[in-house]
Enzyme design. Sequence first.
Site, PDB file in Angstrom:
ATOM      1  NE  ARG A  39      -4.256  66.011 -63.591  1.00 61.98           N
ATOM      2  CZ  ARG A  39      -5.613  65.566 -63.619  1.00 61.98           C
ATOM      3  NH1 ARG A  39      -6.690  66.423 -63.128  1.00 61.98           N
ATOM      4  NH2 ARG A  39      -5.803  64.270 -63.661  1.00 61.98           N
ATOM      5  CE  LYS A  88      16.844  70.667 -55.100  1.00 66.25           C
ATOM      6  NZ  LYS A  88      17.892  70.010 -54.333  1.00 66.25           N
ATOM      7  CD  GLU A  90      22.404  73.942 -45.276  1.00 70.21           C
ATOM      8  OE1 GLU A  90      22.922  74.447 -46.405  1.00 70.21           O
ATOM      9  OE2 GLU A  90      22.381  72.750 -44.876  1.00 70.21           O
ATOM     10  CE  LYS A  92      17.509  77.056 -52.442  1.00 71.51           C
ATOM     11  NZ  LYS A  92      17.362  75.854 -51.482  1.00 71.51           N
ATOM     12  CD  GLU A 143      20.257  69.871 -57.398  1.00 71.72           C
ATOM     13  OE1 GLU A 143      19.491  70.303 -56.595  1.00 71.72           O
ATOM     14  OE2 GLU A 143      21.070  68.955 -57.073  1.00 71.72           O
ATOM     15  NE  ARG A 173      17.816  74.135 -56.130  1.00 71.24           N
ATOM     16  CZ  ARG A 173      16.409  74.395 -56.019  1.00 71.24           C
ATOM     17  NH1 ARG A 173      15.722  74.630 -56.882  1.00 71.24           N
ATOM     18  NH2 ARG A 173      16.060  74.493 -54.956  1.00 71.24           N
ATOM     19  CG  ASN A 186      24.179  69.298 -53.545  1.00 67.46           C
ATOM     20  OD1 ASN A 186      23.224  69.471 -52.908  1.00 67.46           O
ATOM     21  ND2 ASN A 186      23.896  68.912 -54.717  1.00 67.46           N
ATOM     22  CG  HIS A 242      24.870  69.545 -48.158  1.00 68.80           C
ATOM     23  ND1 HIS A 242      25.418  71.003 -48.092  1.00 68.80           N
ATOM     24  CD2 HIS A 242      23.692  69.824 -47.660  1.00 68.80           C
ATOM     25  CE1 HIS A 242      24.640  71.680 -47.250  1.00 68.80           C
ATOM     26  NE2 HIS A 242      23.507  71.052 -47.201  1.00 68.80           N
ATOM     27  CG  HIS A 299      23.820  63.892 -47.535  1.00 63.41           C
ATOM     28  ND1 HIS A 299      23.540  64.263 -48.849  1.00 63.41           N
ATOM     29  CD2 HIS A 299      23.100  64.799 -46.916  1.00 63.41           C
ATOM     30  CE1 HIS A 299      22.639  65.554 -48.940  1.00 63.41           C
ATOM     31  NE2 HIS A 299      22.443  65.536 -47.447  1.00 63.41           N
ATOM     32  CG  HIS A 309      21.129  68.873 -42.238  1.00 68.56           C
ATOM     33  ND1 HIS A 309      21.526  67.748 -43.073  1.00 68.56           N
ATOM     34  CD2 HIS A 309      21.095  69.967 -42.931  1.00 68.56           C
ATOM     35  CE1 HIS A 309      21.802  68.525 -44.415  1.00 68.56           C
ATOM     36  NE2 HIS A 309      21.556  69.813 -44.229  1.00 68.56           N
TER      37      HIS A 309
HETATM   38  N1  LIG Z   1      13.293  71.921 -49.899  1.00 70.49           N
HETATM   39  C1  LIG Z   1      14.660  72.084 -49.948  1.00 70.49           C
HETATM   40  O1  LIG Z   1      15.093  72.577 -50.788  1.00 70.49           O
HETATM   41  C2  LIG Z   1      15.392  71.424 -48.661  1.00 70.49           C
HETATM   42  C3  LIG Z   1      16.546  72.191 -48.029  1.00 70.49           C
HETATM   43  C4  LIG Z   1      17.262  71.750 -47.100  1.00 70.49           C
HETATM   44  C5  LIG Z   1      16.534  70.647 -46.165  1.00 70.49           C
HETATM   45  N2  LIG Z   1      15.239  70.091 -46.680  1.00 70.49           N
HETATM   46  C6  LIG Z   1      14.592  69.596 -45.624  1.00 70.49           C
HETATM   47  O2  LIG Z   1      14.106  70.142 -44.817  1.00 70.49           O
HETATM   48  C7  LIG Z   1      14.175  69.555 -43.318  1.00 70.49           C
HETATM   49  C8  LIG Z   1      14.906  69.779 -42.372  1.00 70.49           C
HETATM   50  O3  LIG Z   1      14.288  71.184 -42.041  1.00 70.49           O
HETATM   51  P1  LIG Z   1      14.621  71.865 -40.408  1.00 70.49           P
HETATM   52  O4  LIG Z   1      16.101  71.622 -39.903  1.00 70.49           O
HETATM   53  O5  LIG Z   1      13.685  73.033 -40.326  1.00 70.49           O
HETATM   54  O6  LIG Z   1      13.955  70.593 -39.533  1.00 70.49           O
HETATM   55  P2  LIG Z   1      12.387  70.409 -38.897  1.00 70.49           P
HETATM   56  O7  LIG Z   1      11.167  70.858 -39.857  1.00 70.49           O
HETATM   57  O8  LIG Z   1      12.353  69.161 -38.478  1.00 70.49           O
HETATM   58  O9  LIG Z   1      12.448  71.508 -37.554  1.00 70.49           O
HETATM   59  C9  LIG Z   1      13.485  71.200 -36.704  1.00 70.49           C
HETATM   60  C10 LIG Z   1      12.805  71.330 -35.322  1.00 70.49           C
HETATM   61  O10 LIG Z   1      12.303  72.493 -34.710  1.00 70.49           O
HETATM   62  C11 LIG Z   1      11.209  72.530 -34.477  1.00 70.49           C
HETATM   63  N3  LIG Z   1      10.669  73.892 -34.653  1.00 70.49           N
HETATM   64  C12 LIG Z   1      10.265  74.622 -35.965  1.00 70.49           C
HETATM   65  N4  LIG Z   1      10.099  75.938 -35.540  1.00 70.49           N
HETATM   66  C13 LIG Z   1      10.531  76.304 -34.412  1.00 70.49           C
HETATM   67  C14 LIG Z   1      10.441  77.465 -33.615  1.00 70.49           C
HETATM   68  N5  LIG Z   1      10.406  78.645 -34.272  1.00 70.49           N
HETATM   69  N6  LIG Z   1      10.869  77.376 -32.272  1.00 70.49           N
HETATM   70  C15 LIG Z   1      11.043  75.931 -31.682  1.00 70.49           C
HETATM   71  N7  LIG Z   1      10.818  74.857 -32.349  1.00 70.49           N
HETATM   72  C16 LIG Z   1      10.817  74.846 -33.772  1.00 70.49           C
HETATM   73  C17 LIG Z   1      10.357  71.422 -35.213  1.00 70.49           C
HETATM   74  O11 LIG Z   1       9.264  71.195 -34.501  1.00 70.49           O
HETATM   75  C18 LIG Z   1      11.205  70.397 -35.175  1.00 70.49           C
HETATM   76  O12 LIG Z   1      11.526  69.710 -33.869  1.00 70.49           O
HETATM   77  C19 LIG Z   1      14.670  67.942 -43.985  1.00 70.49           C
HETATM   78  O13 LIG Z   1      13.360  67.066 -44.101  1.00 70.49           O
HETATM   79  C20 LIG Z   1      15.238  68.260 -45.224  1.00 70.49           C
HETATM   80  O14 LIG Z   1      15.101  67.097 -46.165  1.00 70.49           O
HETATM   81  C21 LIG Z   1      14.693  70.748 -47.910  1.00 70.49           C
END
Ligand SMILES: NC(=O)c1ccc[n+]([C@@H]2O[C@H](COP(=O)([O-])OP(=O)(O)OC[C@H]3O[C@@H](n4cnc5c(N)ncnc54)[C@H](O)[C@@H]3O)[C@@H](O)[C@H]2O)c1
Length: 360
Positions: A121, A143, A185, A227, A237, A241, A245, A248, A252, A265
């Site tokens: 929990r 999130k 972003e 942020k 949200e 918040r 988007n 987005h 999307h 993305h």
């Molecule tokens: N929680 C939120 O508010 C929020 C907001 C936006 C996106 N997201 C989520 O985030 C995810 C996308 O995140 P992302 O773009 O970081 O993708 P990711 O976590 O898949 O990382 C992208 C790639 O970079 C590699 N990588 C990470 N750090 C590295 C480094 N320092 N050097 C070399 N390679 C590295 C990873 O292994 C992966 O292959 C999605 O699942 C999305 O839904 C969440």
Amino acid sequence: MDTVTVGIVDRGYDIYIGEDILTKTGCLCRRHNTGRKAAIITNTVVSGLFLEHLKSVLEEAGFTVYTIEIADGEEHKNLDTLKVIFDRLIEFGFDRSSLLLALGGGVVGDITGFAAATFLRGVPFVQLPTTLLAQVDSSVGGKTGVNHEKGKNLIGAFYQPRMVLIDTATLDSLPSREFLSGLAEIVKYGIVLDGEFFEFLSKNVDNLLKRDKSCLGRAIKRSCEIKASIVKQDEKETGLRAVLNYGHTLGHAVETLTGYKKFSHGEAVAIGMANAAKISESMGLSSRSDTERICATIKMLGLPLALPVFPSSAYIDVMLHDKKMKDGGIRFVLNKGIGDFRISQVDDLHRLLKISGIGD
Ligand SMILES: NC(=O)c1ccc[n+]([C@@H]2O[C@H](COP(=O)([O-])OP(=O)(O)OC[C@H]3O[C@@H](n4cnc5c(N)ncnc54)[C@H](O)[C@@H]3O)[C@@H](O)[C@H]2O)c1
């Protein structure tokens, strides 16, 4: 080291930003009232880069450190991987005071945060984001979640970390497409929330692309401040918040229609922002020159602008299935000039797409 505070009542925390601050993780974690057991959750790519170093600084600070490596990629942000994490935490004998650390991009951060929110929990967790997108977006705001086969992020919780540690040195190894996703972003924050910041970004495109540490540090800090301020006002949200988007909704749709393969993305968000800017102009919210400045900055970053050609009905189907749908229309985030925004209910989606060159 810079610090930004996320001032949510009762659940506030600090974001530390600086070069090589992973080294300080141990002493910063000790400031929190947690047990001495810590698990680093990372993936097979990131582990080869930073895991040993992080493990040793935590051990030096007196933690007993366990590691959980998950497979790399969005397709592993699911309930199967979550079960593996729970199985290991139970095996390690973790209790409610044990600490989880998310070392990686948004995928690792989201799944670790959700594991932390739900294991026993709720256990404390720390975000150590290593992609630019995770540093300026996903690690801040609480999130957390995983995907379901029926859709992205369908299962999750709002759960804030104890702190976020942004080591800008980790960006050196980041592939360029991933880096650009984060820059998209960052530009978004400028367009809808801070005109001066947008100006700074558009004047520093070359330095940003060169990953100049001082310029990048400034951009990351300002993004986190923006942020943090939005999250403080609307943690769950229910309104404001949604401004995050911007770009987005169309983005999307582009990702879905192209099967998540053609565009990253960040590229999809860039297309979404360029077209949101055109739509804002057509609604009289901004000028032609605002749109031109937005599109020029996106282009200088090497990001695309044009919506890929699909029938407008295909775009509309996807957008109406998006969770931002409300009563048949969609809530669309528009820019008011540069640095301000308006969220409008849009019912005539054909018109909206026509402005973006889709449909007749
Ligand atoms: N929680 C939120 O508010 C929020 C907001 C936006 C996106 N997201 C989520 O985030 C995810 C996308 O995140 P992302 O773009 O970081 O993708 P990711 O976590 O898949 O990382 C992208 C790639 O970079 C590699 N990588 C990470 N750090 C590295 C480094 N320092 N050097 C070399 N390679 C590295 C990873 O292994 C992966 O292959 C999605 O699942 C999305 O839904 C969440």
